[in-house]
Scaffold this motif. Sequence first.
Motif, PDB file in Angstrom:
ATOM      1  N   LEU A  42     -67.889   7.817 -13.234  1.00 40.90           N
ATOM      2  CA  LEU A  42     -67.476   8.353 -12.185  1.00 40.90           C
ATOM      3  C   LEU A  42     -68.691   7.681 -10.829  1.00 40.90           C
ATOM      4  CD1 LEU A  42     -64.844   8.255  -9.822  1.00 40.90           C
ATOM      5  CD2 LEU A  42     -65.813  10.705  -9.592  1.00 40.90           C
ATOM      6  N   PRO A  43     -70.199   7.829 -11.371  1.00 42.55           N
ATOM      7  CA  PRO A  43     -70.997   7.055  -9.854  1.00 42.55           C
ATOM      8  C   PRO A  43     -71.478   5.694 -10.647  1.00 42.55           C
ATOM      9  CG  PRO A  43     -71.697   9.503 -11.936  1.00 42.55           C
ATOM     10  CD  PRO A  43     -70.920   8.724 -12.346  1.00 42.55           C
ATOM     11  N   PHE A  44     -70.771   5.017 -11.831  1.00 42.45           N
ATOM     12  CA  PHE A  44     -70.687   3.640 -11.946  1.00 42.45           C
ATOM     13  C   PHE A  44     -69.400   2.751 -11.880  1.00 42.45           C
ATOM     14  CE2 PHE A  44     -73.595   5.995 -15.578  1.00 42.45           C
ATOM     15  CZ  PHE A  44     -74.357   5.940 -14.397  1.00 42.45           C
ATOM     16  N   PHE A  45     -68.872   3.551 -10.203  1.00 46.17           N
ATOM     17  CA  PHE A  45     -67.284   3.338 -10.403  1.00 46.17           C
ATOM     18  C   PHE A  45     -67.660   2.256  -9.259  1.00 46.17           C
ATOM     19  CE2 PHE A  45     -64.470   2.774  -7.208  1.00 46.17           C
ATOM     20  CZ  PHE A  45     -62.686   2.864  -8.306  1.00 46.17           C
ATOM     21  N   SER A  46     -67.660   0.269  -9.121  1.00 41.78           N
ATOM     22  CA  SER A  46     -67.676  -0.480  -9.001  1.00 41.78           C
ATOM     23  C   SER A  46     -69.175  -0.836  -8.687  1.00 41.78           C
ATOM     24  CB  SER A  46     -67.211  -0.623  -7.292  1.00 41.78           C
ATOM     25  OG  SER A  46     -66.828  -1.639  -6.592  1.00 41.78           O
ATOM     26  N   VAL A  47     -69.831  -0.716  -9.765  1.00 40.04           N
ATOM     27  CA  VAL A  47     -71.185  -0.508 -10.046  1.00 40.04           C
ATOM     28  C   VAL A  47     -71.426  -2.486  -9.485  1.00 40.04           C
ATOM     29  CG1 VAL A  47     -71.112  -1.088 -12.042  1.00 40.04           C
ATOM     30  CG2 VAL A  47     -73.859  -0.998 -11.134  1.00 40.04           C
ATOM     31  N   PHE A  48     -70.348  -3.401 -10.192  1.00 37.68           N
ATOM     32  CA  PHE A  48     -70.373  -4.901 -10.465  1.00 37.68           C
ATOM     33  C   PHE A  48     -69.394  -5.368  -9.981  1.00 37.68           C
ATOM     34  CE2 PHE A  48     -73.336  -3.126 -14.115  1.00 37.68           C
ATOM     35  CZ  PHE A  48     -74.675  -3.198 -12.891  1.00 37.68           C
ATOM     36  N   PRO A  49     -68.846  -5.346  -8.275  1.00 39.20           N
ATOM     37  CA  PRO A  49     -67.367  -5.887  -8.257  1.00 39.20           C
ATOM     38  C   PRO A  49     -67.485  -6.555  -8.432  1.00 39.20           C
ATOM     39  CG  PRO A  49     -69.415  -4.600  -6.492  1.00 39.20           C
ATOM     40  CD  PRO A  49     -69.814  -4.776  -7.469  1.00 39.20           C
ATOM     41  N   SER A  50     -68.607  -8.125  -8.561  1.00 38.83           N
ATOM     42  CA  SER A  50     -68.165  -9.350  -8.205  1.00 38.83           C
ATOM     43  C   SER A  50     -68.345  -9.809 -10.642  1.00 38.83           C
ATOM     44  CB  SER A  50     -69.602 -10.156  -8.005  1.00 38.83           C
ATOM     45  OG  SER A  50     -69.207  -9.304  -6.856  1.00 38.83           O
ATOM     46  N   LEU A  51     -68.200  -8.693 -11.149  1.00 37.60           N
ATOM     47  CA  LEU A  51     -68.393  -8.661 -12.957  1.00 37.60           C
ATOM     48  C   LEU A  51     -67.221  -9.898 -12.933  1.00 37.60           C
ATOM     49  CD1 LEU A  51     -69.812  -8.816 -15.084  1.00 37.60           C
ATOM     50  CD2 LEU A  51     -68.414  -5.763 -15.929  1.00 37.60           C
ATOM     51  N   LYS A  52     -67.524 -10.553 -14.424  1.00 35.57           N
ATOM     52  CA  LYS A  52     -65.700 -11.510 -13.962  1.00 35.57           C
ATOM     53  C   LYS A  52     -65.440 -10.854 -15.956  1.00 35.57           C
ATOM     54  CE  LYS A  52     -65.877 -14.150 -10.933  1.00 35.57           C
ATOM     55  NZ  LYS A  52     -65.298 -14.478  -9.618  1.00 35.57           N
ATOM     56  N   GLU A  53     -64.492 -10.896 -16.154  1.00 34.67           N
ATOM     57  CA  GLU A  53     -63.708  -9.850 -17.270  1.00 34.67           C
ATOM     58  C   GLU A  53     -64.079 -10.885 -18.137  1.00 34.67           C
ATOM     59  OE1 GLU A  53     -59.442  -8.212 -18.697  1.00 34.67           O
ATOM     60  OE2 GLU A  53     -58.939  -9.264 -17.035  1.00 34.67           O
ATOM     61  N   GLU A  54     -64.393 -12.120 -17.748  1.00 35.53           N
ATOM     62  CA  GLU A  54     -64.320 -13.589 -19.220  1.00 35.53           C
ATOM     63  C   GLU A  54     -66.274 -12.884 -19.602  1.00 35.53           C
ATOM     64  OE1 GLU A  54     -65.373 -17.892 -20.211  1.00 35.53           O
ATOM     65  OE2 GLU A  54     -64.389 -17.338 -18.287  1.00 35.53           O
ATOM     66  N   GLU A  55     -66.932 -12.720 -18.577  1.00 33.03           N
ATOM     67  CA  GLU A  55     -68.492 -12.391 -18.532  1.00 33.03           C
ATOM     68  C   GLU A  55     -68.406 -10.790 -19.473  1.00 33.03           C
ATOM     69  OE1 GLU A  55     -72.824 -11.048 -16.083  1.00 33.03           O
ATOM     70  OE2 GLU A  55     -70.456 -12.063 -15.339  1.00 33.03           O
ATOM     71  N   PHE A  56     -67.843  -9.413 -19.441  1.00 32.10           N
ATOM     72  CA  PHE A  56     -67.664  -9.491 -19.463  1.00 32.10           C
ATOM     73  C   PHE A  56     -67.088  -8.952 -21.093  1.00 32.10           C
ATOM     74  CE2 PHE A  56     -65.155  -4.588 -20.435  1.00 32.10           C
ATOM     75  CZ  PHE A  56     -66.254  -3.735 -20.400  1.00 32.10           C
ATOM     76  N   TYR A  57     -66.275  -9.663 -21.650  1.00 30.29           N
ATOM     77  CA  TYR A  57     -66.209  -9.274 -23.045  1.00 30.29           C
ATOM     78  C   TYR A  57     -66.765 -10.049 -23.874  1.00 30.29           C
ATOM     79  CZ  TYR A  57     -61.520  -7.545 -21.241  1.00 30.29           C
ATOM     80  OH  TYR A  57     -60.594  -6.390 -20.647  1.00 30.29           O
ATOM     81  N   GLN A  58     -67.406 -11.352 -22.992  1.00 34.08           N
ATOM     82  CA  GLN A  58     -68.756 -11.690 -24.145  1.00 34.08           C
ATOM     83  C   GLN A  58     -69.031 -11.231 -24.526  1.00 34.08           C
ATOM     84  OE1 GLN A  58     -69.197 -15.118 -21.061  1.00 34.08           O
ATOM     85  NE2 GLN A  58     -67.710 -16.840 -22.020  1.00 34.08           N
ATOM     86  N   ILE A  59     -70.104 -10.320 -22.991  1.00 33.20           N
ATOM     87  CA  ILE A  59     -71.306  -9.302 -23.033  1.00 33.20           C
ATOM     88  C   ILE A  59     -70.539  -8.658 -24.624  1.00 33.20           C
ATOM     89  CG2 ILE A  59     -72.413  -6.843 -22.933  1.00 33.20           C
ATOM     90  CD1 ILE A  59     -72.396  -8.708 -19.965  1.00 33.20           C
ATOM     91  N   LEU A  60     -69.745  -7.964 -24.703  1.00 39.87           N
ATOM     92  CA  LEU A  60     -68.681  -6.920 -25.596  1.00 39.87           C
ATOM     93  C   LEU A  60     -68.884  -7.384 -26.782  1.00 39.87           C
ATOM     94  CD1 LEU A  60     -66.304  -5.146 -23.642  1.00 39.87           C
ATOM     95  CD2 LEU A  60     -68.415  -4.186 -24.229  1.00 39.87           C
ATOM     96  N   ALA A  61     -68.198  -8.496 -27.029  1.00 41.54           N
ATOM     97  CA  ALA A  61     -68.254  -9.173 -28.280  1.00 41.54           C
ATOM     98  C   ALA A  61     -70.080  -9.819 -28.183  1.00 41.54           C
ATOM     99  CB  ALA A  61     -67.748 -11.019 -28.086  1.00 41.54           C
ATOM    100  N   LYS A  62     -71.021 -10.360 -28.022  1.00 43.85           N
ATOM    101  CA  LYS A  62     -72.465 -10.041 -28.782  1.00 43.85           C
ATOM    102  C   LYS A  62     -72.736  -9.083 -28.721  1.00 43.85           C
ATOM    103  CE  LYS A  62     -76.806 -11.099 -26.528  1.00 43.85           C
ATOM    104  NZ  LYS A  62     -77.166 -11.446 -25.325  1.00 43.85           N
TER     105      LYS A  62
END
Length: 336
Positions: A42-62
Amino acid sequence: MDEFILSLFIADNKLKKTTLYQLLVGKHTTSVLCYAYFHDLLPFFSVFPSLKEEEFYQILAKINKQGYIKEEKQQISLVKKLYSSNLLQTPAFQPLNFFKFGRKEEVCWRSVRFLLQAVSFLGKETNYVPLENAPIYTQRVRTVIHQYNGNLADTLYQETAEILEVLSEEHADLLAQTLSGYQQEGAAFFQLVADKYTQYPWLDLYKSAAIHHFLAQMIKHPEYLLYKFLRPFLLQNYNQSMLKTRKLIQQGWSLDKAMQQRKLKKGTIQDHLIEWALADSAFPFSNFFSQKTQKELEKLPINSFAYPFKELKGDFNASFLEIRLYQIWRKKESLC
């Protein structure tokens, strides 16, 4: 960002990929908020409000390809750590609480800095360059100065000093060095942060941790002038509709009456109560179920939050709201 994502995994914690993204960007639904709370995120709720979904999934894939995580049926788990130490678990980052302070942290700290600067020049030269010129800052500071007479400078100095005194030394030093006033010019955060925190996103997170630490200590003192000054901003961190529902319930209204008065659906009122319970350490849990129901809910499995509600409903004679509130209550008590 890779290190931050990996730092969110604690022990054998498995995280749902889509929900993890939703909580990082701050999708404001009860299911996401509860998921974040029960998984200690919960402390990290909305920590990166501008994070793009595509960027997030790219990080996970990496990091998946690098062997740090594995994915099974949309559930992600940690295979190995990037480093031996987890920065998020160090004292420097422990005060982070974006759920409680993140939305208005910048406005709050800029308001504090400007108020202290303006007050430090009272009775002295008036020819100085103000830190802020936007009405959101200037009008409120002007109002405080006109409203409070006498030793305003001494009061604010004492309150600020008392708050800084209970912070960690590194947070207190960091915040103090950003303050400006008579014969003193504060530095920017990026000029003060140690090299180990300069990589994205640690610089922003370190700055936020210090500000959240300050605000968390300040709200313990509602008698402080600083608290009264910042309170309108602090309230803006919360769902404003929830605050209206909370006010009615605190005035003794029943859930049905509050629902009728606010012309809201039952589910929306329930969402407000759950969010209130997550946000308020003094939430009156026992007001929302009978002793009989509470006795029944004591039989819930420790990890019942991971069970489908239909399964719990079949085994326990309680409503969704009662079950969810009891789960939150139990976790809060375990953290005390």
